[in-house]
Design an enzyme around this catalytic site. Sequence first.
Site, PDB file in Angstrom:
ATOM      1  N   ASP A 148       3.253  -5.633  11.667  1.00  0.00           N
ATOM      2  CA  ASP A 148       2.564  -4.911  10.916  1.00  0.00           C
ATOM      3  C   ASP A 148       3.270  -3.198  11.325  1.00  0.00           C
ATOM      4  OD1 ASP A 148       0.514  -3.230   9.706  1.00  0.00           O
ATOM      5  OD2 ASP A 148      -1.086  -3.809  11.181  1.00  0.00           O
ATOM      6  N   HIS A 193      -2.585 -10.186  11.001  1.00  0.00           N
ATOM      7  CA  HIS A 193      -2.903  -9.625  12.083  1.00  0.00           C
ATOM      8  C   HIS A 193      -4.357  -9.857  12.721  1.00  0.00           C
ATOM      9  CE1 HIS A 193      -4.941  -6.797   9.449  1.00  0.00           C
ATOM     10  NE2 HIS A 193      -3.897  -6.093   9.050  1.00  0.00           N
ATOM     11  N   ASN A 244       0.691  -1.312  -0.076  1.00  0.00           N
ATOM     12  CA  ASN A 244       0.033  -0.123   0.092  1.00  0.00           C
ATOM     13  C   ASN A 244       0.865   1.275  -0.098  1.00  0.00           C
ATOM     14  OD1 ASN A 244       0.925  -0.529   2.745  1.00  0.00           O
ATOM     15  ND2 ASN A 244      -0.919   0.416   3.730  1.00  0.00           N
TER      16      ASN A 244
HETATM   17 ZN   LIG Z   1      -3.803  -4.800   7.683  1.00  0.00          ZN
END
Ligand SMILES: [Zn+2]
EC number: 3.5.2.3
Lengths: 423, 369
Positions: free
Chosen positions: A300, A227, A87
């Site tokens: 993350d 996650h 992203n």
């Molecule tokens: Zn995510």
Amino acid sequence: MTAYVMKGVSLLGAAPRDLVVRDGRIADEPPGAGAEVIDAAGLVALPGLVDLHTHLREPGREDAETVETGSRAAAAGGYTAVCAMANTSPVADTAGVVEQVWRLGREAGLVDVQPIGAVTVGLAGRQLAELGAMATSAAQVRIFSDDGHCVADPRLMRRALEYVKAFDGVIAQHAEEPRLTEGAQMHEGEVSTRLGLTGWPAVAEEAIIARDVLLAEHVGSRLHVCHVSTAGSVEVLRQAKARGVRVTAEVTPHHLLLTDELATSYDPVYKVNPPLRTASDVRALRQALIDGVIDVVATDHAPHAVEDKECEWAYARPGMVGLETALPVVLSVLGEQWELIAERMSRAPARIAGLAGHGGDLAAAGSPATLTLVDPAARRTVDPSDLVSRSRNTPYAGTTLPGRIVATFLRGEPTVLDGKVVR
Amino acid sequence: MIKHLRSAADLDAETATLILDTAAEMATLAGREVKKLPTLRGRTVVNLFYEDSTRTRISFEAAAKRLSADVINFSAKGSSVSKGESLKDTALTLQAMGADAVVIRHPASGAPHRLASWVDGSVVNAGDGTHEHPTQALLDAYTMRSRLGRLDGLRVAIVGDVLHSRVARSNVLLLSTLGAQVTLVGPPTLIPIDVAAGLSGDASRRGDRLVPGEAAGGPSAPAGSAGGDEPRAVSPAAIAGLSGDASRRGDRLVPGGVAGAAGGGPAVSYDLDSVLPDSDVVMMLRVQSERMQDSYFPSAREYSRRYGLDMRRLRRLPEHAIVMHPGPMNRGMEIAPEVADSPRSTIVEQVANGVSARMAVLYLLLGGK
Ligand SMILES: [Zn+2]
């Protein structure tokens, strides 16, 4: 190439011994003259950590992190490989972008940066990105994810799962049913009720995981769940694994330690996606990590510029930096269970990502000397200004955590010595 | 005295009572020819409004002026996220101007908490998002006390869109602190999850927390180094174990009736008619008809039939009971016009009492002498 001898090191908690590193590999003969001696008494050697879920922000948000600064943070945290999420801006949805990230990682040279490709064009969830082109590019992408967004369309998810079978790919799903989380700010429960922040129900995650394990089972594909954050998700995964579905799952360090009560301060340093959950969720995640229902701890790592966090909760971006604190947090949660830590933070993620040179057996001569040395007796109080990452958004400021990364080696070359990144 | 009023939970019973008593003294001023006190002369009160709310702003402005404070109105509407100055930069500006108190109205829940971390002066929450509106709760409590003579043991029904209501949250917290029994009434879609625990004033009644020292690792876990090194890693919710247990979600309530409010939190009912005969106060919340677009209820007509206060329902109340509304009202939606204008309605008084309550808050927070 310099040879090293690590004196008195403990491999995964075993009795102290000397470990010789030569020509980038573990050697079983004496080091020879000119070898550099590292006093490793009291230190524990782990295979280099592998992160399945890292946001490096380049290209696009170089003010928050770059491939180079993120690589430095990773090495400082004991990592030797990181999987860079797609992203970015532009999105890593073409061979060109994933090759760019891969090349920047090679240039930084501190960890292996393995790009993750987007599942859909622009992460928009409408049309498949050129998954095959990314797989056959120099970056050899194997993990595909729209992370930050859920591949919510069930038909598109089915097609993605099926399509990547051709090159042994895996879809890493950010499980969040978007219609159930519109405007959501934090875990839905008594704390969100008190704080007047729009709730993020556990079921929004659980419903997608339940759907996706059924889809993966139907088409016989691999699924990886990013996650995992709720006790209910753990139960869905437990049942799917018992049936033999090819599903793997990760949990973040923060979901193993922190709870939604922290939002009471309205300090967005605690705002994260998925949100911090309740104590019983935390307990279920810890147990699942021990049982193997959850395969991997993934950070993350989500660096954010100051202005994206020093604001009202609702306007802040979600995410926390995590590379430099992951191992200390896991140590605080699991204790010194080195075998388990090596499995969950190095071997299993290396297997899932297809990174053959990582997660090796340090006791076997000839293995790549890709490892990290940890001082388990050290205690460190986290000071955001000490972080190697370009961003400061750690939720652990002022918290004392066990363990310190003393050295990291990537294929026999030190990337961290005396706790400092070498370059 | 407390420094900030960010939440009604900032007030213990003693402080809340002091504010109400002070408000009563302030109210006597209104009858005098000279309506001003010199108490806050030379002090600066900033009204920082990120949302249009003329009534609340005027009320605070009148309160500050009657105490002789210098008032600066800072309307920042529309300058929230991308364009314009950040809240932090604005806070630093107000700090440099030497603001003694900042009254903030903001569309984001928790904005007053953030502001309080950036300025030295007192922060007064004049309504933040869907969180709280503590001075509204104070003026409501003041109104109830002056009409009914007491708060302890008073049975208060709060009816309507509790989920999105900052007025409801502050009222539940303050009224519980002062000994009233609150029942929340509305369609289940508009009652927040776990509301009895979430709005219990008694923190020990809330859910499960991680215990300091609690580790997952079994015998090899180093003592004292577990999650417990993290003193902030505490959490409520989920008294049950895994999520398979449906009791984890939603309130524990008696369908159609009044639930037992275990632990000092509010009770919940979905049936207005059954609650009315046992209520001393009915507080109707504003319900926006746009909520039906998000499927909170099927239509304005159905909402009004099931939860609106009309003359038929008004007659179910005890003789002495009063009807309140924080305004602005949707006449015909949550309240019938003839109910709003009936002698039982305190709606006009609430506005007047607002100035007295806010005077009391500013007076006490700024250490008036
Ligand atoms: Zn995510």
